[in-house]
Design an enzyme around this catalytic site. Sequence first.
Site, PDB file in Angstrom:
ATOM      1  N   ASP A 172     -53.931 -93.669 -50.809  1.00 49.52           N
ATOM      2  CA  ASP A 172     -54.556 -92.519 -50.160  1.00 49.52           C
ATOM      3  C   ASP A 172     -56.008 -92.861 -49.878  1.00 49.52           C
ATOM      4  O   ASP A 172     -56.556 -93.807 -50.450  1.00 49.52           O
ATOM      5  CB  ASP A 172     -54.451 -91.269 -51.044  1.00 49.52           C
ATOM      6  N   ASP A 173     -56.611 -92.084 -48.983  1.00 48.93           N
ATOM      7  CA  ASP A 173     -58.015 -92.329 -48.657  1.00 48.93           C
ATOM      8  C   ASP A 173     -58.939 -91.887 -49.784  1.00 48.93           C
ATOM      9  O   ASP A 173     -59.913 -92.567 -50.107  1.00 48.93           O
ATOM     10  CB  ASP A 173     -58.407 -91.658 -47.333  1.00 48.93           C
ATOM     11  N   ASP A 205     -59.534 -86.333 -54.881  1.00 45.76           N
ATOM     12  CA  ASP A 205     -60.550 -85.294 -55.068  1.00 45.76           C
ATOM     13  C   ASP A 205     -60.334 -84.639 -56.430  1.00 45.76           C
ATOM     14  O   ASP A 205     -60.883 -85.059 -57.431  1.00 45.76           O
ATOM     15  CB  ASP A 205     -60.451 -84.290 -53.922  1.00 45.76           C
TER      16      ASP A 205
END
Length: 171
Positions: A106-107, A110
């Site tokens: 994933d980028d 969070d």
Amino acid sequence: MSPKDPSRLPHEKGFHISWDQIHRDSRALAWRLDGQGPEDGAWRGIVAITRGGMAPAMIIARELDVRTVDTISVKSYDHQTQGDALVLKSPDKALMGDGTGILIIDDLVDSGKTLEVVRDLYPRAHFATVYAKPKGEPMVDTFITGVSQDTWIFFPWDMALQYVEPYRGTE
């Protein structure tokens, strides 16, 4: 934190990522993952968490010469508000098994909610993100750059180039 917080100027606590930067950082992630797979250092496949993980996954697949690439679609944001994570599309079951030998890309991590859902499905997969915030770091095995929890990351696929007035005016 939303970038639309009226108490902040647009450039405060914003981390703008260019296409060049995501490419460099994704390559750095690939180099860190090279030779770390369970099958003589190799990975069986890559699964991108859509949509943000698709560009880094493509770059990592190229760098590591992994030809088997799939996606998992997890919705955890509605515009800029995070909610409960929901799996909309899963990768091929025969490929995945318990996740052994699979890179989940994933980028950004969070809060970690998205990765938690995916990790529950594939507990033996290796989870890697390009960027990580402190709350999500425990859910990721490998990442390149840590950013503060209150930083909003602007990815290149979310932006457009536009003219900006000079700081001192136009005279």
